[in-house]
Design an enzyme around this catalytic site. Structure first.
Site, PDB file in Angstrom:
ATOM      1  N   GLU A  37      -7.083 -17.761 -24.622  1.00 32.25           N
ATOM      2  CA  GLU A  37      -7.356 -17.514 -23.205  1.00 32.25           C
ATOM      3  C   GLU A  37      -7.755 -16.046 -23.074  1.00 32.25           C
ATOM      4  O   GLU A  37      -7.012 -15.158 -23.529  1.00 32.25           O
ATOM      5  CB  GLU A  37      -6.138 -17.815 -22.320  1.00 32.25           C
ATOM      6  CG  GLU A  37      -6.499 -17.672 -20.836  1.00 32.25           C
ATOM      7  CD  GLU A  37      -5.331 -17.886 -19.885  1.00 32.25           C
ATOM      8  OE1 GLU A  37      -4.164 -17.946 -20.342  1.00 32.25           O
ATOM      9  OE2 GLU A  37      -5.579 -17.971 -18.673  1.00 32.25           O
ATOM     10  N   GLU A  62      -4.962 -10.049 -22.912  1.00 29.05           N
ATOM     11  CA  GLU A  62      -4.843  -9.477 -21.564  1.00 29.05           C
ATOM     12  C   GLU A  62      -4.842  -7.957 -21.654  1.00 29.05           C
ATOM     13  O   GLU A  62      -4.014  -7.373 -22.340  1.00 29.05           O
ATOM     14  CB  GLU A  62      -3.558 -10.002 -20.898  1.00 29.05           C
ATOM     15  CG  GLU A  62      -3.220  -9.373 -19.573  1.00 29.05           C
ATOM     16  CD  GLU A  62      -4.356  -9.425 -18.552  1.00 29.05           C
ATOM     17  OE1 GLU A  62      -4.862 -10.515 -18.276  1.00 29.05           O
ATOM     18  OE2 GLU A  62      -4.752  -8.353 -18.046  1.00 29.05           O
ATOM     19  N   ASP A 115     -13.073 -11.824 -13.749  1.00 30.96           N
ATOM     20  CA  ASP A 115     -13.690 -10.942 -12.754  1.00 30.96           C
ATOM     21  C   ASP A 115     -15.145 -11.370 -12.545  1.00 30.96           C
ATOM     22  O   ASP A 115     -15.856 -11.619 -13.524  1.00 30.96           O
ATOM     23  CB  ASP A 115     -13.632  -9.486 -13.247  1.00 30.96           C
ATOM     24  CG  ASP A 115     -12.181  -9.034 -13.461  1.00 30.96           C
ATOM     25  OD1 ASP A 115     -11.297  -9.566 -12.774  1.00 30.96           O
ATOM     26  OD2 ASP A 115     -11.940  -8.178 -14.340  1.00 30.96           O
ATOM     27  N   ASP A 151     -13.164 -19.401  -8.567  1.00 27.29           N
ATOM     28  CA  ASP A 151     -13.272 -19.678  -7.132  1.00 27.29           C
ATOM     29  C   ASP A 151     -14.587 -19.115  -6.603  1.00 27.29           C
ATOM     30  O   ASP A 151     -14.906 -19.292  -5.440  1.00 27.29           O
ATOM     31  CB  ASP A 151     -12.124 -18.979  -6.387  1.00 27.29           C
ATOM     32  CG  ASP A 151     -12.207 -17.478  -6.584  1.00 27.29           C
ATOM     33  OD1 ASP A 151     -12.211 -17.030  -7.746  1.00 27.29           O
ATOM     34  OD2 ASP A 151     -12.310 -16.735  -5.574  1.00 27.29           O
ATOM     35  N   THR A 187      -3.527 -22.097 -12.977  1.00 27.67           N
ATOM     36  CA  THR A 187      -3.168 -20.698 -13.234  1.00 27.67           C
ATOM     37  C   THR A 187      -2.602 -20.075 -11.955  1.00 27.67           C
ATOM     38  O   THR A 187      -2.697 -20.653 -10.867  1.00 27.67           O
ATOM     39  CB  THR A 187      -4.392 -19.872 -13.681  1.00 27.67           C
ATOM     40  OG1 THR A 187      -5.207 -19.591 -12.541  1.00 27.67           O
ATOM     41  CG2 THR A 187      -5.220 -20.607 -14.730  1.00 27.67           C
ATOM     42  N   GLU A 188      -2.084 -18.851 -12.094  1.00 24.73           N
ATOM     43  CA  GLU A 188      -1.539 -18.150 -10.928  1.00 24.73           C
ATOM     44  C   GLU A 188      -2.630 -17.936  -9.869  1.00 24.73           C
ATOM     45  O   GLU A 188      -2.409 -18.168  -8.682  1.00 24.73           O
ATOM     46  CB  GLU A 188      -0.938 -16.796 -11.332  1.00 24.73           C
ATOM     47  CG  GLU A 188       0.440 -16.874 -11.974  1.00 24.73           C
ATOM     48  CD  GLU A 188       0.403 -17.032 -13.498  1.00 24.73           C
ATOM     49  OE1 GLU A 188      -0.669 -17.316 -14.059  1.00 24.73           O
ATOM     50  OE2 GLU A 188       1.478 -16.875 -14.124  1.00 24.73           O
TER      51      GLU A 188
END
Ligand SMILES: C[S@@+](CC[C@H](N)C(=O)[O-])C[C@H]1O[C@@H](n2cnc3c(N)ncnc32)[C@H](O)[C@@H]1O
Length: 208
Positions: A37, A62, A115, A151, A187-188
């Site tokens: 991921e 991350e 992003d 999104d 996911t969050e």
């Protein structure tokens, strides 16, 4: 992602030398991982995927130390902790890690709510830009897949074009995603956007 510095983070990270990896792991050499991921955030997706797939090894990359720390803290919650410890989080920029990973070794790559880099001069930083897709293509085994969720409609539409431009991937799904894939994990960021009633877009692409 705005996160305050976590005072507890160094102690928790020190408790998990095998699953909380820093830049030194790149020098030592990374072990093989089946699933990656990129931008794993607070870690829910990776931990749930690892728990559901105990025979596979998962790596979350991350860049943000606080988000990475929260993921490690979350892994201490027994409801998340896979008995196999078949996961690790790596706190480095992904561009430093991917070139060190074995070509043709990865089954799945997840790009969850990356992003959007909306300005034209930033487009090449997008995780779905054709030059990135070429990198993922090299890492994936034949039949391996990229799973992308966002999104952001503009990023989604541009990504459809990036996949078409790159070629090499067969598109298995592209469109509004109704969270109806039982193998997927919310996911969050996804939970936040779904809570606001926003549509979520998804592309699933298979290396041919
Ligand atoms: C919008 S958040 C999404 C987090 C998570 N995937 C989710 O869906 O909840 C994007 C994440 O990508 C991480 N990120 C951004 N640039 C990165 C880089 N160069 N290398 C690794 N992670 C990066 C950010 O720190 C952030 O945690």
């Amino acid at each position: 992602m705005r996160l305050r510095h976590k005072k507890w983070a160094p102690a928790i990270i020190a408790r998990h030398p095998d699953t909380a990896l820093g830049p030194e792991a790149l020098e030592k050499g990374l072990p093989l991982f089946d699933c990656l991921e990129i931008g794993s955030g607070r870690g829910r997706f990776l931990l749930e995927k690892a728990k559901a797939n105990p025979t596979l090894r998962f790596l979350g990359i991350e860049i943000n130390y606080n988000a990475f720390s929260i993921a490690i803290k979350k892994s201490e919650d027994t409801s998340y902790l896979p008995t196999m410890k078949n996961y690790a989080f790596l706190n480095v920029p992904f561009a430093k890690a991917l070139p060190l990973m074995a070509k043709g070794s990865v089954r799945e790559i997840y790009l969850n709510f990356p992003d959007p880099w909306p300005k034209k001069r930033q487009f090449k930083r997008r995780l779905t830009f054709p030059s990135r897709l070429a990198e993922y293509y090299g890492l994936l085994k034949k039949g391996g897949k990229v799973f992308f969720k966002t999104d952001n409609k503009d990023l989604f539409s541009a990504s459809e074009q990036y996949f078409a431009q790159f070629g090499g991937f067969a598109i298995e799904f592209s469109g509004i995603y109704e969270a109806d894939d039982p193998s997927d994990v919310m996911t969050e960021f996804e939970a936040k956007f779904r809570g606001l009633g926003q549509p979520i877009y998804r592309i699933v692409a298979r290396k041919e």
